[in-house]
Design an enzyme around this catalytic site. Sequence first.
Site, short mmCIF file in Angstrom:
data_model
loop_
_atom_site.label_atom_id
_atom_site.label_comp_id
_atom_site.label_asym_id
_atom_site.label_seq_id
_atom_site.Cartn_x
_atom_site.Cartn_y
_atom_site.Cartn_z
CG HIS A 159 8.92 -7.41 -1.79
ND1 HIS A 159 9.61 -8.22 -2.64
CD2 HIS A 159 8.62 -8.17 -0.73
CE1 HIS A 159 9.75 -9.41 -2.11
NE2 HIS A 159 9.15 -9.42 -0.94
CD GLU B 130 6.06 -3.94 1.35
OE1 GLU B 130 7.22 -4.35 1.40
OE2 GLU B 130 5.08 -4.67 1.10
#
Length: 286
Positions: free
Chosen positions: A240, A55
């Site tokens: 995510h 990320e």
Amino acid sequence: MQSKRHSPRLLIPQKLLRVLLVLSSSTGPLAGIYSGWTGSKVKQPYDAFLLLDFEATCERGKGFDYPNEIIEFPICLMRWKDRDGDKASQLEVVAEFRSFVKPSWRPNLSEFCTELTGITQQDQVDAAPSFPAVLRSVRAFLVEHKLIEKHGKRRLRFCWCSDGPFDIRDFLVKQLFISQVPMPEWMAGDVLDVRSVVAAHTSGRQVRRQPQHGPWAGIGLNIPAQLSALGLPPFEGREHSGIDDVRNLAKILKKLAFMGIRLQPNAAVNPRRRWAWMGKSGQILE
DNA sequence: TTTAGTCCAGACAGGTTAAG
DNA sequence: CTTAACCTGTCTGGACTAAA
């Protein structure tokens, strides 16, 4: 006013019909359960797989021509459970690594980024080590699991894997530039883009076709759509979130192995790639 | 700006039924 | 018979999405 006419026909709402059609077709969510069931061992050139899903910092609308800095570094280590010579079919997760990373160029996350990744400024990013320090922890993790020697040389044949070619090819290369760190030899080399393997083995039953030309060519299915295309249960955890993404990716890789697909690198990485915002010696041009 | 697919709402045509 | 109401299938165009 409403007319009180009765209807003599059997009425089946069109939406319900469409749902039934999807369920019964070979492209539906149940397709993979039947079509991919093999479990026969095939030749596999790698001993271990390191699944990765970074990320990174991001700004709404800025796209990827941007100095994204890595903020989460999650790894799933997978190894063969039923290795017989160089043949195998069953992969399992044997270890996990996870660290947050403190960005150096823009240490404050945008609201968009926090919302997208669920990563928090104070508790996770501010308290995290810098990227070079995290890289040392990753190396220690690989030493601990006997993938590399203490000085970094490979002991086993292992392969970095990600959802799409982007993680190492783009995000890691950008971060190495920003941190002014050379590519570690234990991360160098081509990678296995799991997404493109799924795309290659689900074309025909088109859950969703992907563009062949243009900037979006090869982007393909996201993780939930890949799970569905392979007939696996839905995404578990938070999308995510790097660690959850990588755990779901592990289920996909396990399934591909079980389907008898040979797992090997399929995407090239150029560690010297440069972007327009890269100035001299780690400087970022705005 | 660029791709290629999905999904959905709305328009429209054509068939069927019951009321006038 | 004519008509309005209702149902269905088909088509179209616009919004949306995809690594972070």
